[in-house]
Design a protein around this motif. Sequence first.
Motif, PDB file in Angstrom:
ATOM      1  N   ALA A  11     119.736  29.879 -20.465  1.00  0.00           N
ATOM      2  CA  ALA A  11     118.447  30.867 -20.491  1.00  0.00           C
ATOM      3  C   ALA A  11     117.451  30.150 -19.622  1.00  0.00           C
ATOM      4  CB  ALA A  11     118.015  31.126 -21.884  1.00  0.00           C
ATOM      5  N   LEU A  12     117.402  28.876 -19.679  1.00  0.00           N
ATOM      6  CA  LEU A  12     116.059  28.340 -18.633  1.00  0.00           C
ATOM      7  C   LEU A  12     116.741  28.457 -17.387  1.00  0.00           C
ATOM      8  CD1 LEU A  12     114.982  25.500 -21.172  1.00  0.00           C
ATOM      9  CD2 LEU A  12     113.600  27.449 -20.612  1.00  0.00           C
ATOM     10  N   ALA A  13     117.760  28.096 -17.143  1.00  0.00           N
ATOM     11  CA  ALA A  13     118.605  28.344 -15.766  1.00  0.00           C
ATOM     12  C   ALA A  13     118.408  29.784 -15.324  1.00  0.00           C
ATOM     13  CB  ALA A  13     119.846  27.827 -15.636  1.00  0.00           C
ATOM     14  N   GLY A  14     118.326  30.914 -16.224  1.00  0.00           N
ATOM     15  CA  GLY A  14     118.029  31.995 -15.776  1.00  0.00           C
ATOM     16  C   GLY A  14     116.650  32.340 -15.312  1.00  0.00           C
ATOM     17  N   SER A 166     122.168  44.646 -21.476  1.00  0.00           N
ATOM     18  CA  SER A 166     123.165  43.525 -20.975  1.00  0.00           C
ATOM     19  C   SER A 166     123.855  42.910 -22.080  1.00  0.00           C
ATOM     20  CB  SER A 166     122.317  42.666 -20.215  1.00  0.00           C
ATOM     21  OG  SER A 166     121.765  43.284 -18.800  1.00  0.00           O
ATOM     22  N   LYS A 167     122.998  42.856 -23.264  1.00  0.00           N
ATOM     23  CA  LYS A 167     123.715  42.149 -24.461  1.00  0.00           C
ATOM     24  C   LYS A 167     125.364  42.927 -24.956  1.00  0.00           C
ATOM     25  CE  LYS A 167     124.171  39.805 -28.340  1.00  0.00           C
ATOM     26  NZ  LYS A 167     124.620  38.379 -28.370  1.00  0.00           N
ATOM     27  N   GLN A 168     124.979  43.978 -24.849  1.00  0.00           N
ATOM     28  CA  GLN A 168     126.062  45.164 -25.245  1.00  0.00           C
ATOM     29  C   GLN A 168     127.159  44.539 -24.285  1.00  0.00           C
ATOM     30  OE1 GLN A 168     125.288  46.367 -28.210  1.00  0.00           O
ATOM     31  NE2 GLN A 168     123.255  45.692 -27.734  1.00  0.00           N
ATOM     32  N   PHE A 224     121.588  34.496 -17.699  1.00  0.00           N
ATOM     33  CA  PHE A 224     121.319  35.103 -19.033  1.00  0.00           C
ATOM     34  C   PHE A 224     122.426  35.819 -19.609  1.00  0.00           C
ATOM     35  CE2 PHE A 224     120.142  39.193 -21.140  1.00  0.00           C
ATOM     36  CZ  PHE A 224     119.439  38.606 -22.037  1.00  0.00           C
ATOM     37  N   MET A 225     123.560  36.430 -18.969  1.00  0.00           N
ATOM     38  CA  MET A 225     124.726  37.000 -19.731  1.00  0.00           C
ATOM     39  C   MET A 225     125.557  35.868 -20.419  1.00  0.00           C
ATOM     40  SD  MET A 225     125.190  40.476 -19.032  1.00  0.00           S
ATOM     41  CE  MET A 225     126.807  40.934 -18.401  1.00  0.00           C
ATOM     42  N   TYR A 226     125.492  34.708 -19.693  1.00  0.00           N
ATOM     43  CA  TYR A 226     126.442  33.476 -20.332  1.00  0.00           C
ATOM     44  C   TYR A 226     125.687  33.139 -21.708  1.00  0.00           C
ATOM     45  CZ  TYR A 226     130.026  33.077 -16.818  1.00  0.00           C
ATOM     46  OH  TYR A 226     131.227  33.353 -15.946  1.00  0.00           O
ATOM     47  N   THR A 237     116.502  35.643 -24.806  1.00  0.00           N
ATOM     48  CA  THR A 237     115.506  36.479 -24.265  1.00  0.00           C
ATOM     49  C   THR A 237     114.302  35.774 -24.102  1.00  0.00           C
ATOM     50  OG1 THR A 237     116.363  38.723 -25.349  1.00  0.00           O
ATOM     51  CG2 THR A 237     113.927  38.565 -24.637  1.00  0.00           C
ATOM     52  N   VAL A 238     113.861  34.892 -25.117  1.00  0.00           N
ATOM     53  CA  VAL A 238     112.643  34.186 -25.132  1.00  0.00           C
ATOM     54  C   VAL A 238     112.611  33.121 -24.248  1.00  0.00           C
ATOM     55  CG1 VAL A 238     113.138  32.732 -26.900  1.00  0.00           C
ATOM     56  CG2 VAL A 238     110.721  33.304 -26.448  1.00  0.00           C
TER      57      VAL A 238
END
Length: 280
Positions: A11-14, A166-168, A224-226, A237-238
């Motif tokens: 997430a941080l990479a995203g 995207s989560k779906q 983010f998808m990963y 998300t956060v």
Amino acid sequence: MTHEYTTAALALAGATFWGAGDFNGGLGSKGSNAFGVVVVAHGTGLLCMVALALATGEPIPSHAALLWGAAAGFGGGLGLVALYRALAIGQMGINAPVAAVITGALPVLFGIWKEGPPALIQVVGFAIALVAIWMIALPSGEIGRPKGLGLAICAGIGFGVYLICSKQAASEAVYWPLAAARAASMAEMLVIVTVTRQNWKPVRSLLPYMMLAGVFDSLGNAFFMYAVRNGRLDVATVLSSLYPATTVLLARFILKERISKLQTAGMTAALIAVPLIAAR
């Protein structure tokens, strides 16, 4: 614990790539129509995602996953246009954090609807977010009222929709749903500029910024998808919503943007609010 660290790292990479993409998108929007910027950026991103899907041999997912990806693209496309315009007419260090607060809040509100009322810490996060937006929007004798704040809020709503959809889609695949998202957002932009008869053709000298925005934004989306495949939507998300940190740092050191002390405090509060809003 290792599982949580992996989600956090992805997430941080995203967030890092999203922030860099927004910075370049903001530069590309100066003197260019924001719709044209998104067409170029997402066209570049579409090519990147198709290339990665083919290179990794990712199977084509179900129609449902592709439709979720397309829905994400519609929301994200409008959000990106609003954000690029906000970054072009206002200060990056102000509008980007505001968009991040809204982006982080919507998936949490979605969770409230699905799972029940929020925890006290989330209520505190909402309160801090409102105060932060007020502080950022407050007129300053040094700089004046920030421009593009309404557009930044609209951007946050579009991005929030993007994250939820995207989560779906991520339950089945990564690159093909992202390709569907990029194709949908490109089509959306082209329809809008055709109907409104806008001169959307980008300035040739700014094309490198737009293309870099597309590459960075697409890589951020993939991370983010990963992240959501690996862990919880709220955690991904956060942490991903901290992307303004990259934008602010780039704007501060490259563009030498100046902001007032009160607005600096507001931006800090906005960034603090994001993890509180997504807390459980």
